[in-house]
Write a protein that holds these residues in place. Structure first.
Motif, PDB file in Angstrom:
ATOM      1  N   LYS A 183      46.121  99.064  26.949  1.00 20.91           N
ATOM      2  CA  LYS A 183      44.801  99.108  26.310  1.00 20.91           C
ATOM      3  C   LYS A 183      43.681  98.788  27.307  1.00 20.91           C
ATOM      4  N   PHE A 184      43.978  97.905  28.275  1.00 15.57           N
ATOM      5  CA  PHE A 184      42.923  97.469  29.196  1.00 15.57           C
ATOM      6  C   PHE A 184      43.047  98.099  30.583  1.00 15.57           C
ATOM      7  N   TRP A 185      44.050  98.962  30.788  1.00 15.11           N
ATOM      8  CA  TRP A 185      44.254  99.549  32.110  1.00 15.11           C
ATOM      9  C   TRP A 185      43.344 100.768  32.291  1.00 15.11           C
ATOM     10  N   GLY A 232      44.568  91.959  33.879  1.00 21.00           N
ATOM     11  CA  GLY A 232      43.580  91.966  32.810  1.00 21.00           C
ATOM     12  C   GLY A 232      43.567  90.651  32.059  1.00 21.00           C
ATOM     13  N   THR A 233      42.452  90.396  31.381  1.00 21.95           N
ATOM     14  CA  THR A 233      42.329  89.242  30.487  1.00 21.95           C
ATOM     15  C   THR A 233      41.693  89.757  29.206  1.00 21.95           C
ATOM     16  N   VAL A 234      42.199  89.328  28.056  1.00 25.57           N
ATOM     17  CA  VAL A 234      41.589  89.782  26.801  1.00 25.57           C
ATOM     18  C   VAL A 234      40.163  89.231  26.722  1.00 25.57           C
ATOM     19  N   TYR A 237      39.012  85.495  26.210  1.00 21.34           N
ATOM     20  CA  TYR A 237      39.384  84.427  27.148  1.00 21.34           C
ATOM     21  C   TYR A 237      38.889  84.681  28.571  1.00 21.34           C
ATOM     22  N   ARG A 238      37.910  85.545  28.712  1.00 25.20           N
ATOM     23  CA  ARG A 238      37.427  85.866  30.060  1.00 25.20           C
ATOM     24  C   ARG A 238      36.537  84.759  30.634  1.00 25.20           C
ATOM     25  N   ALA A 239      36.368  84.820  31.966  1.00 25.59           N
ATOM     26  CA  ALA A 239      35.511  83.879  32.708  1.00 25.59           C
ATOM     27  C   ALA A 239      35.954  82.421  32.570  1.00 25.59           C
ATOM     28  N   GLN A 240      37.283  82.216  32.448  1.00 24.64           N
ATOM     29  CA  GLN A 240      37.837  80.849  32.444  1.00 24.64           C
ATOM     30  C   GLN A 240      38.822  80.682  33.603  1.00 24.64           C
ATOM     31  N   GLY A 241      38.791  81.618  34.537  1.00 22.60           N
ATOM     32  CA  GLY A 241      39.671  81.508  35.705  1.00 22.60           C
ATOM     33  C   GLY A 241      41.101  81.976  35.451  1.00 22.60           C
ATOM     34  N   LEU A 242      41.342  82.660  34.314  1.00 26.19           N
ATOM     35  CA  LEU A 242      42.735  82.962  33.959  1.00 26.19           C
ATOM     36  C   LEU A 242      43.366  84.024  34.859  1.00 26.19           C
ATOM     37  N   VAL A 243      42.665  85.129  35.077  1.00 24.27           N
ATOM     38  CA  VAL A 243      43.306  86.155  35.904  1.00 24.27           C
ATOM     39  C   VAL A 243      43.462  85.655  37.350  1.00 24.27           C
ATOM     40  N   THR A 244      42.527  84.832  37.781  1.00 26.38           N
ATOM     41  CA  THR A 244      42.641  84.234  39.122  1.00 26.38           C
ATOM     42  C   THR A 244      43.932  83.411  39.204  1.00 26.38           C
ATOM     43  N   TYR A 245      44.200  82.640  38.151  1.00 24.21           N
ATOM     44  CA  TYR A 245      45.410  81.811  38.098  1.00 24.21           C
ATOM     45  C   TYR A 245      46.670  82.680  38.107  1.00 24.21           C
ATOM     46  N   SER A 263      46.935  94.790  46.973  1.00 25.17           N
ATOM     47  CA  SER A 263      46.355  95.275  45.715  1.00 25.17           C
ATOM     48  C   SER A 263      45.154  96.159  46.028  1.00 25.17           C
ATOM     49  N   HIS A 264      44.572  96.738  44.991  1.00 26.54           N
ATOM     50  CA  HIS A 264      43.331  97.489  45.198  1.00 26.54           C
ATOM     51  C   HIS A 264      42.320  97.083  44.128  1.00 26.54           C
ATOM     52  N   VAL A 265      41.044  97.310  44.420  1.00 26.24           N
ATOM     53  CA  VAL A 265      39.990  96.991  43.456  1.00 26.24           C
ATOM     54  C   VAL A 265      38.947  98.101  43.467  1.00 26.24           C
ATOM     55  N   ASN A 268      33.228  99.175  42.039  1.00 28.71           N
ATOM     56  CA  ASN A 268      32.229  98.605  41.133  1.00 28.71           C
ATOM     57  C   ASN A 268      32.693  97.298  40.471  1.00 28.71           C
ATOM     58  N   ASN A 269      33.941  96.918  40.681  1.00 34.70           N
ATOM     59  CA  ASN A 269      34.463  95.749  39.969  1.00 34.70           C
ATOM     60  C   ASN A 269      34.201  94.460  40.757  1.00 34.70           C
ATOM     61  N   LYS A 270      32.972  93.933  40.591  1.00 36.24           N
ATOM     62  CA  LYS A 270      32.539  92.756  41.354  1.00 36.24           C
ATOM     63  C   LYS A 270      33.372  91.521  41.004  1.00 36.24           C
ATOM     64  N   ILE A 271      33.841  91.446  39.761  1.00 31.75           N
ATOM     65  CA  ILE A 271      34.604  90.260  39.345  1.00 31.75           C
ATOM     66  C   ILE A 271      35.921  90.176  40.123  1.00 31.75           C
ATOM     67  N   MET A 272      36.650  91.301  40.201  1.00 27.30           N
ATOM     68  CA  MET A 272      37.922  91.284  40.932  1.00 27.30           C
ATOM     69  C   MET A 272      37.689  91.134  42.442  1.00 27.30           C
ATOM     70  N   GLN A 273      36.576  91.661  42.934  1.00 22.74           N
ATOM     71  CA  GLN A 273      36.259  91.465  44.359  1.00 22.74           C
ATOM     72  C   GLN A 273      36.009  89.985  44.637  1.00 22.74           C
ATOM     73  N   LYS A 274      35.329  89.326  43.701  1.00 20.99           N
ATOM     74  CA  LYS A 274      35.073  87.894  43.857  1.00 20.99           C
ATOM     75  C   LYS A 274      36.389  87.116  43.825  1.00 20.99           C
ATOM     76  N   MET A 275      37.278  87.526  42.900  1.00 20.03           N
ATOM     77  CA  MET A 275      38.588  86.866  42.824  1.00 20.03           C
ATOM     78  C   MET A 275      39.340  87.003  44.150  1.00 20.03           C
ATOM     79  N   CYS A 276      39.328  88.212  44.724  1.00 18.86           N
ATOM     80  CA  CYS A 276      40.013  88.434  46.001  1.00 18.86           C
ATOM     81  C   CYS A 276      39.424  87.540  47.091  1.00 18.86           C
TER      82      CYS A 276
HETATM   83  C1  LIG Z   1      38.288  91.728  35.451  1.00 18.11           C
HETATM   84  C2  LIG Z   1      39.039  90.762  34.549  1.00 18.11           C
HETATM   85  C3  LIG Z   1      40.548  90.938  34.781  1.00 18.11           C
HETATM   86  C4  LIG Z   1      38.612  89.327  34.930  1.00 18.11           C
HETATM   87  O1  LIG Z   1      39.446  88.393  34.262  1.00 18.11           O
HETATM   88  P1  LIG Z   1      38.989  86.878  34.032  1.00 18.11           P
HETATM   89  O2  LIG Z   1      40.195  86.112  33.602  1.00 18.11           O
HETATM   90  O3  LIG Z   1      37.786  86.826  33.174  1.00 18.11           O
HETATM   91  O4  LIG Z   1      38.585  86.482  35.536  1.00 18.11           O
HETATM   92  P2  LIG Z   1      38.338  84.997  36.117  1.00 18.11           P
HETATM   93  O5  LIG Z   1      37.847  84.092  35.003  1.00 18.11           O
HETATM   94  O6  LIG Z   1      39.533  84.561  36.869  1.00 18.11           O
HETATM   95  O7  LIG Z   1      37.102  85.255  37.075  1.00 18.11           O
HETATM   96  C5  LIG Z   1      37.177  85.661  38.423  1.00 18.11           C
HETATM   97  C6  LIG Z   1      35.826  85.387  39.069  1.00 18.11           C
HETATM   98  O8  LIG Z   1      34.820  86.245  38.526  1.00 18.11           O
HETATM   99  C7  LIG Z   1      33.798  85.505  37.892  1.00 18.11           C
HETATM  100  N1  LIG Z   1      33.470  86.147  36.622  1.00 18.11           N
HETATM  101  C8  LIG Z   1      34.318  86.374  35.583  1.00 18.11           C
HETATM  102  N2  LIG Z   1      33.656  87.030  34.605  1.00 18.11           N
HETATM  103  C9  LIG Z   1      32.390  87.205  35.030  1.00 18.11           C
HETATM  104  C10 LIG Z   1      31.240  87.815  34.478  1.00 18.11           C
HETATM  105  N3  LIG Z   1      31.280  88.366  33.276  1.00 18.11           N
HETATM  106  N4  LIG Z   1      30.120  87.842  35.211  1.00 18.11           N
HETATM  107  C11 LIG Z   1      30.066  87.291  36.444  1.00 18.11           C
HETATM  108  N5  LIG Z   1      31.129  86.690  37.037  1.00 18.11           N
HETATM  109  C12 LIG Z   1      32.273  86.652  36.339  1.00 18.11           C
HETATM  110  C13 LIG Z   1      34.394  84.134  37.626  1.00 18.11           C
HETATM  111  O9  LIG Z   1      33.407  83.156  37.570  1.00 18.11           O
HETATM  112  C14 LIG Z   1      35.338  83.970  38.798  1.00 18.11           C
HETATM  113  O10 LIG Z   1      34.673  83.542  39.958  1.00 18.11           O
HETATM  114  P3  LIG Z   1      34.625  81.943  40.340  1.00 18.11           P
HETATM  115  O11 LIG Z   1      36.077  81.496  40.331  1.00 18.11           O
HETATM  116  O12 LIG Z   1      34.026  81.908  41.708  1.00 18.11           O
HETATM  117  O13 LIG Z   1      33.825  81.280  39.301  1.00 18.11           O
HETATM  118  C15 LIG Z   1      38.700  90.981  33.039  1.00 18.11           C
HETATM  119  O14 LIG Z   1      37.305  90.994  32.906  1.00 18.11           O
HETATM  120  C16 LIG Z   1      39.258  92.304  32.504  1.00 18.11           C
HETATM  121  O15 LIG Z   1      40.366  92.338  31.998  1.00 18.11           O
HETATM  122  N6  LIG Z   1      38.478  93.401  32.617  1.00 18.11           N
HETATM  123  C17 LIG Z   1      38.914  94.721  32.208  1.00 18.11           C
HETATM  124  C18 LIG Z   1      40.092  95.268  33.030  1.00 18.11           C
HETATM  125  C19 LIG Z   1      39.899  95.180  34.537  1.00 18.11           C
HETATM  126  O16 LIG Z   1      38.830  95.453  35.081  1.00 18.11           O
HETATM  127  N7  LIG Z   1      40.948  94.754  35.222  1.00 18.11           N
HETATM  128  C20 LIG Z   1      40.980  94.639  36.664  1.00 18.11           C
HETATM  129  C21 LIG Z   1      41.663  95.837  37.238  1.00 18.11           C
HETATM  130  S1  LIG Z   1      41.951  95.597  38.966  1.00 18.11           S
END
Ligand SMILES: CC(C)(COP(=O)(O)OP(=O)(O)OC[C@H]1O[C@@H](n2cnc3c(N)ncnc32)[C@H](O)[C@@H]1OP(=O)(O)O)[C@@H](O)C(=O)NCCC(=O)NCCS
Length: 296
Positions: A183-185, A232-234, A237-245, A263-265, A268-276
């Motif tokens: 669903k989220f891929w 992915g994170t539902v 529960y996003r923005a709690q550090g879960l996917v990073t964990y 892996s690849h990102v 446009n996916n700034k969140i996963m780039q930040k995680m990396c």
């Molecule tokens: C991308 C995704 C996996 C992130 O999961 P998540 O559990 O919310 O990510 P995290 O909480 O671990 O956040 C990772 C970093 O991004 C930041 N972040 C998370 N959500 C954010 C938002 N909405 N805006 C800005 N920053 C954000 C977090 O603060 C964290 O950085 P920090 O540790 O320096 O604070 C989730 O949004 C998702 O499932 N998206 C749809 C599918 C997708 O894009 N998957 C990735 C494919 S590679």
């Protein structure tokens, strides 16, 4: 000329050969690495010459490719020492079945010209996806130490922040969770992608966090090329550090098994780039490429 590589010894030699061309060979190296670890996707390797090969193609066996519309199964990984001269080899119907819907994956964008030429020659539509390719610091240290410039490491520790351990439990996925992942891929959302995800879950280690309801709220998988994928994170529960964990735990576990971790990102996916960045996964000088090909 097309040469199938058979037997453990040849595949081991190929792995050693590909290792010398990292990171450009990463996608094929990772695939051959896992062929040498039991080959759960029953893939085979074709080369143009042996032992000094120019072009390497990893693909499923013909008997696995029974659905002409299933580009998830009909996936080819390619590495070429000489991409400009790979076209002849790739044009052979015994190497690639251009009559099916298919995907080509490679860490070399320089294959694009050959693929675009073949699209004209063989009459298919092609869509290229280019993304950032990352390797973990541990994998770089082990496989391409020349790319590890300690001065360029991010100033943070590369470790993760705490999560609420009372609320979330670390687990793996089982096949019934494939629908959720699907669903989220980004590349998924259909029945064929769900079957592919099920196969990944059955074949390789997967990682998730279970939420208070006992169902996965965050996850990350591995595909047949050894890549950490489909994280992915539902939304709740996003923005709690879960996917990073989850990804941190996954890379630690896979490194312990001796697997190359990468892996690849999406660009446009700034969140996963930040995680990396936070986890010290470093961008490679080459990129992640996928060509989706559909016969006209
Ligand atoms: C991308 C995704 C996996 C992130 O999961 P998540 O559990 O919310 O990510 P995290 O909480 O671990 O956040 C990772 C970093 O991004 C930041 N972040 C998370 N959500 C954010 C938002 N909405 N805006 C800005 N920053 C954000 C977090 O603060 C964290 O950085 P920090 O540790 O320096 O604070 C989730 O949004 C998702 O499932 N998206 C749809 C599918 C997708 O894009 N998957 C990735 C494919 S590679």
């Amino acid at each position: 000329v097309m040469f199938p590589l058979q037997g453990a010894q040849m595949l081991q030699m190929l792995e050693t050969y590909l290792r010398k061309s990292l990171p450009e060979s990463l996608k094929v190296y990772g695939t051959v690495f896992h062929m040498n670890q039991g080959n759960p996707f029953k893939l085979k390797v074709l080369v143009d010459k042996w032992p000094d090969c120019n072009t390497v193609v990893v693909r499923p066996q013909e008997q696995e490719m029974i659905d002409d519309f299933d580009h998830y199964t009909n996936t080819y990984q390619i590495y070429s020492k000489d991409p400009e001269n790979s076209q002849d080899f790739l044009s052979s119907p015994e190497v690639i079945n251009w009559k099916q819907h298919l995907q080509i994956q490679s860490s070399q964008s320089s294959l694009n010209e050959a693929i675009q030429n073949l699209a004209v020659m063989k009459s298919f539509k092609v869509e290229q996806t280019q993304r950032f390719l990352y390797m973990t610091t541990e994998a770089i240290k082990k496989l391409v130490p020349s790319l590890l410039d300690v001065k360029n490491l991010p100033p943070n520790s590369g470790k993760l922040k705490a999560i609420n351990q009372e609320m979330f439990k670390l687990s793996s996925l089982d096949v019934t969770h494939a629908a959720l992942v699907n669903k989220f891929w980004h590349f998924g959302g259909n029945e064929r992608s769900q079957r592919f995800i099920e196969r990944c879950i059955r074949s390789f280690p997967s990682f998730s966090l279970l939420g208070p309801e006992g169902t996965p709220v965050s996850w990350s998988l591995m595909d047949q090329t050894g890549e950490m994928r489909m994280g992915g994170t539902v939304p709740e529960y996003r923005a709690q550090g879960l996917v990073t964990y989850v990804v941190y735990t996954q890379s630690q576990a896979l490194e312990k098994l001796g697997f190359p971790t990468y892996s690849h990102v999406d660009k446009n996916n700034k969140i996963m780039q930040k995680m990396c960045y936070n986890l010290h996964h470093l961008p490679m000088p080459c990129d992640w490429n996928q060509w989706h090909c559909v016969p006209l």
